[in-house]
Motif scaffolding. Structure first.
Motif, mmCIF file in Angstrom:
data_model
loop_
_atom_site.group_PDB
_atom_site.id
_atom_site.type_symbol
_atom_site.label_atom_id
_atom_site.label_comp_id
_atom_site.label_asym_id
_atom_site.label_seq_id
_atom_site.Cartn_x
_atom_site.Cartn_y
_atom_site.Cartn_z
ATOM 1 N N VAL A 72 1.371 4.744 -15.156
ATOM 2 C CA VAL A 72 1.407 6.004 -14.873
ATOM 3 C C VAL A 72 0.222 6.777 -14.371
ATOM 4 O O VAL A 72 0.164 7.737 -13.419
ATOM 5 N N ASN A 73 -0.899 6.529 -14.491
ATOM 6 C CA ASN A 73 -2.074 7.104 -13.972
ATOM 7 C C ASN A 73 -2.357 6.782 -12.482
ATOM 8 O O ASN A 73 -2.622 7.566 -11.913
ATOM 9 N N ILE A 74 -1.856 5.533 -12.134
ATOM 10 C CA ILE A 74 -1.937 5.163 -10.964
ATOM 11 C C ILE A 74 -1.096 6.019 -10.079
ATOM 12 O O ILE A 74 -1.277 6.682 -8.876
ATOM 13 N N ILE A 75 0.226 6.248 -10.607
ATOM 14 C CA ILE A 75 1.368 6.837 -9.897
ATOM 15 C C ILE A 75 0.964 8.229 -9.735
ATOM 16 O O ILE A 75 1.077 8.747 -8.648
ATOM 17 N N SER A 76 0.224 8.756 -10.849
ATOM 18 C CA SER A 76 -0.164 10.234 -10.899
ATOM 19 C C SER A 76 -1.325 10.619 -9.725
ATOM 20 O O SER A 76 -1.212 11.469 -9.094
ATOM 21 N N ASN A 77 -2.028 9.468 -9.655
ATOM 22 C CA ASN A 77 -3.073 9.634 -8.670
ATOM 23 C C ASN A 77 -2.428 9.589 -7.090
ATOM 24 O O ASN A 77 -2.856 10.004 -6.273
ATOM 25 N N HIS A 78 -1.605 8.445 -6.947
ATOM 26 C CA HIS A 78 -1.041 8.346 -5.585
ATOM 27 C C HIS A 78 -0.077 9.932 -5.368
ATOM 28 O O HIS A 78 -0.088 10.111 -4.214
ATOM 29 N N THR A 79 0.408 10.283 -6.376
ATOM 30 C CA THR A 79 1.480 11.580 -6.171
ATOM 31 C C THR A 79 0.263 12.793 -5.764
ATOM 32 O O THR A 79 0.564 13.347 -4.784
ATOM 33 N N THR A 80 -0.695 12.913 -6.286
ATOM 34 C CA THR A 80 -1.780 13.840 -6.108
ATOM 35 C C THR A 80 -2.163 13.622 -4.542
ATOM 36 O O THR A 80 -2.253 14.604 -3.839
ATOM 37 N N LYS A 81 -2.388 12.294 -4.059
ATOM 38 C CA LYS A 81 -2.960 12.065 -2.803
ATOM 39 C C LYS A 81 -1.878 12.631 -1.861
ATOM 40 O O LYS A 81 -2.079 13.295 -0.868
ATOM 41 N N LEU A 82 -0.633 12.118 -2.292
ATOM 42 C CA LEU A 82 0.585 12.277 -1.311
ATOM 43 C C LEU A 82 0.623 13.862 -1.171
ATOM 44 O O LEU A 82 1.079 14.445 -0.024
ATOM 45 N N ARG A 83 0.563 14.706 -2.227
ATOM 46 C CA ARG A 83 0.651 16.097 -2.078
ATOM 47 C C ARG A 83 -0.520 16.549 -1.148
ATOM 48 O O ARG A 83 -0.360 17.532 -0.592
ATOM 49 N N ASN A 84 -1.665 16.104 -1.238
ATOM 50 C CA ASN A 84 -2.824 16.683 -0.549
ATOM 51 C C ASN A 84 -2.453 16.129 0.960
ATOM 52 O O ASN A 84 -2.779 17.161 1.775
ATOM 53 N N VAL A 85 -2.276 15.029 1.218
ATOM 54 C CA VAL A 85 -1.730 14.718 2.570
ATOM 55 C C VAL A 85 -0.523 15.620 3.032
ATOM 56 O O VAL A 85 -0.726 16.016 4.449
ATOM 57 N N ARG A 114 -0.651 -0.435 -22.604
ATOM 58 C CA ARG A 114 -1.814 -0.276 -21.924
ATOM 59 C C ARG A 114 -1.341 -0.450 -20.222
ATOM 60 O O ARG A 114 -1.706 0.546 -19.399
ATOM 61 N N THR A 115 -0.500 -1.458 -19.912
ATOM 62 C CA THR A 115 0.065 -1.491 -18.483
ATOM 63 C C THR A 115 0.614 -0.317 -18.165
ATOM 64 O O THR A 115 0.422 0.093 -16.917
ATOM 65 N N SER A 116 1.650 0.116 -18.776
ATOM 66 C CA SER A 116 2.382 1.367 -18.454
ATOM 67 C C SER A 116 1.712 2.505 -18.341
ATOM 68 O O SER A 116 1.849 3.247 -17.707
ATOM 69 N N GLU A 117 0.468 2.665 -19.129
ATOM 70 C CA GLU A 117 -0.433 3.869 -18.850
ATOM 71 C C GLU A 117 -1.074 3.801 -17.791
ATOM 72 O O GLU A 117 -1.363 4.796 -17.158
#
Length: 123
Positions: free
Chosen positions: A54-67, A48-51
């Protein structure tokens, strides 16, 4: 008869020993079951923690791409602004040159006009 009692005593001792060993094994199995349940729970928690991670990292990656995309848009805007400012500077210098030429022509016409007036007055 003493031999017979001795055999029964040994048999009873081995029977008690076997019973004790069976209970020990049963306790170990119960403890093992508890440990397996704890391990399963820890594994589920870890999953659960790893999932979530992964979701948090995915969100941050999307935000960084948008930035990053936003920075590219800003860079494009700055480049367009530079081109526009350079064009405006050229246009301003051109307008200034035209104005100086017009002022010079007007001053020249004024001087010629004054010269003709004085020439008529003196003639």
């Amino acid at each position: 008869q003493l031999v017979h009692m001795n055999k029964q005593t040994r048999f009873a001792e081995t029977e008690d020993e076997q019973r004790r060993k069976v209970f020990e094994l049963q306790d170990r199995m119960n403890n093992s079951d508890d440990l397996i349940l704890k391990i399963a729970q820890n594994t589920a928690d870890s999953r659960r923690t790893s999932e979530e991670t992964v979701n948090i990292i995915s969100n941050h990656t999307t935000k960084l791409r948008n930035v990053h995309s936003g920075y590219n848009d800003i860079d494009d805007g700055i480049q367009k602004s530079r081109v526009i400012i350079m064009d405006m500077t050229r246009r301003a210098f051109t307008n200034k040159a035209v104005l100086l030429l017009v002022i010079g022509l007007l001053i020249g016409l004024l001087v010629i006009n004054i010269w003709f007036k004085f020439r008529r007055l003196t003639s």
